[in-house]
Write an enzyme that holds these catalytic residues in place. Structure first.
Site, short mmCIF file in Angstrom:
data_model
loop_
_atom_site.label_atom_id
_atom_site.label_comp_id
_atom_site.label_asym_id
_atom_site.label_seq_id
_atom_site.Cartn_x
_atom_site.Cartn_y
_atom_site.Cartn_z
N ASP A 231 32.70 0.93 -45.31
CA ASP A 231 33.12 1.41 -46.62
C ASP A 231 33.90 0.40 -47.45
O ASP A 231 34.45 0.76 -48.49
CB ASP A 231 33.95 2.69 -46.47
CG ASP A 231 35.18 2.49 -45.60
OD1 ASP A 231 35.27 1.47 -44.92
OD2 ASP A 231 36.05 3.38 -45.62
N GLU A 232 33.95 -0.86 -47.05
CA GLU A 232 34.65 -1.83 -47.89
C GLU A 232 34.07 -3.23 -47.71
O GLU A 232 33.51 -3.56 -46.67
CB GLU A 232 36.16 -1.83 -47.63
CG GLU A 232 36.58 -2.22 -46.25
CD GLU A 232 38.09 -2.31 -46.11
OE1 GLU A 232 38.77 -2.74 -47.08
OE2 GLU A 232 38.61 -1.95 -45.04
N ASP B 30 36.33 -0.50 -52.15
CA ASP B 30 36.66 0.43 -51.07
C ASP B 30 36.14 1.80 -51.47
O ASP B 30 36.58 2.38 -52.47
CB ASP B 30 38.17 0.45 -50.87
CG ASP B 30 38.59 1.22 -49.62
OD1 ASP B 30 37.70 1.75 -48.93
OD2 ASP B 30 39.80 1.31 -49.37
#
Length: 433
Positions: free
Chosen positions: A105-106, A11
């Site tokens: 973002d993850e 993350d």
């Protein structure tokens, strides 16, 4: 449950805000808030410096300003976020063929498919530490929090335990010991409504949830949800990391550097996107029943509206007509930064002549020209270039004046200058180029 801690969750920390701090040296170490900058806007991401003041994602910009009035409020630069995300995803795929992105973002990574000497705790811990350093390098300074465990659930929980820029490995056999003291909201699917129902039943922690029988859980939250919670409370999660999912929809969308306000332009763009969707459907021998439009407003609020046909279609005119009708019901007066059209409910057949019409050659409406960027439409945070001082970003604008700080990711904090909003020497940088 796997016998080894072989699923990794990564993350990127405060992603949008971190990209802005990376590219704007004067904002490093200071509170930064990305989202709608107007008082009716919504916070998309807050830097950790802003979170100290209680600013959180999905909070209204009005409240964020009252909590942290000295923060930099920026409107966002999606080209920069996509570029950083792409660099990270490429890095992850260089280590394992099984990478499952969840958002920009993850992502999950299956370490059983990575080139590791073994899947012992020491080996995967070393890999996680190396990966964080590599992310920092390929993104030019962004940090990531990493969790590694025997399942997706445990890996994701682990990645939250040492934020920001942390690494947590949950050794096999210790999962329930980790989970039991935690609030029940750590379990996916336990939102405010479910948490309140469980609270009334005396359930506050995962240990409390684990003590409930399956029958009681089903009575409290329903069969499907109850069974899921019953398994997760015992750290039971056998979901695989899936690199490529079965196609469930076909969609096209576009993000625009200048907010769109012209309705006729929006309908033209939707029509063109409908044609692109139809072309992709036909290319793969597919059709679909449900047409959806996606509209992201100027304040980052994202709206989705759908309409379902009685039978699947791959006709551009049909998709476009439904998309335009869905747009008519939305208030876009404040401006639109993203438009998209998608078709779901896919099938490998169509019902011919569903509406008793055929799509005439060229009916797909002429190519729509995107609007030129209005140099007077300056947004805080956007990239600009000046004929003499070079690249910078908009510090603020209003009443015919735009203020620019001249700096880039590779320079020290730069000078601030103000110009007339229509100064021909100052131009926006589209998509950072």
């Amino acid at each position: 449950m796997r016998p080894d801690a072989s699923i990794l969750h990564i993350d990127l920390d405060a992603f949008f805000a971190a990209v802005e701090q990376r590219d704007k040296p004067s904002l490093r170490g200071k509170p930064v808030i990305v989202g709608g900058v107007g008082m009716r806007g919504v916070v998309s991401t807050a830097s950790y410096e802003a979170r100290v003041f209680g600013v959180r994602s999905a909070m209204s910009t009005r409240e964020a300003r009252s909590r942290c009035p000295n923060a930099a409020f920026l409107s966002g630069r999606f080209h920069a976020y996509h570029a950083a995300s792409s660099a990270v995803m490429t890095l992850l795929r260089s280590h394992s063929p099984l990478v499952e992105p969840l958002s920009l973002d993850e992502a999950f990574v299956d370490l059983a498919q990575a080139d590791l000497p073994d899947l012992g705790v020491d080996s995967v811990t070393e890999f996680g530490a190396t990966l964080r350093r590599e992310v920092y390098d390929v993104t030019g300074g962004l940090t990531a929090s990493v969790g590694i465990g025997t399942s997706k659930f445990i890996a994701k929980v682990a990645s939250e335990l040492d934020k920001p820029d942390g690494l947590t490995v949950v050794a096999p056999g210790t999962e329930q010991e980790l989970l039991r003291p935690m609030k029940v909201t750590v379990i996916p699917g336990v939102g405010p409504a479910t948490a309140e129902r469980l609270r009334r039943a005396g359930v506050h922690t995962v240990a409390d949830l684990e003590a409930l029988s399956l029958e009681e859980l089903v009575r409290q939250v329903g069969k499907s949800h109850g069974q899921s919670l019953h398994h997760l409370a015992r750290a039971q999660d056998d979901r695989a990391v899936v690199a490529e999912r079965e196609t469930k929809s076909v969609s096209v969308e576009g993000t625009y550097e200048t907010d769109l306000t012209d309705r006729s332009l929006m309908t033209g763009l939707l029509t063109r996107q409908a044609g692109q969707v139809a072309e992709r459907l036909r290319k793969h021998g597919l059709s679909g029943r449900t047409v959806t439009i996606k509209v992201r407003l100027h304040d980052f609020t994202t709206l989705n509206r759908s309409s379902t046909l009685p039978a699947p279609t791959d006709q551009a005119s049909t998709i476009a007509r439904l998309a335009r009708a869905l747009l008519e019901d939305l208030d876009t007066s404040g401006g639109v930064r993203l438009l998209g059209v998608g078709v779901s409910g896919l099938a490998d057949w169509i019902q011919e002549d569903l509406f008793g019409e055929t799509e005439a050659e060229g009916e797909l409406v002429e190519e729509v020209e995107l609007p030129a960027v209005d140099p007077r439409h300056w947004r805080p945070g956007m990239d600009v270039v000046h004929d003499e001082l070079g690249q910078g970003w908009v510090w603020g604008a209003g009443k015919g004046v735009v203020t620019v700080r001249f700096e880039t990711a590779e320079t020290p904090p730069g000078p601030v200058r103000s110009y007339s909003a229509d100064d021909p020497a100052l131009q926006p940088l589209i998509d950072g180029a």
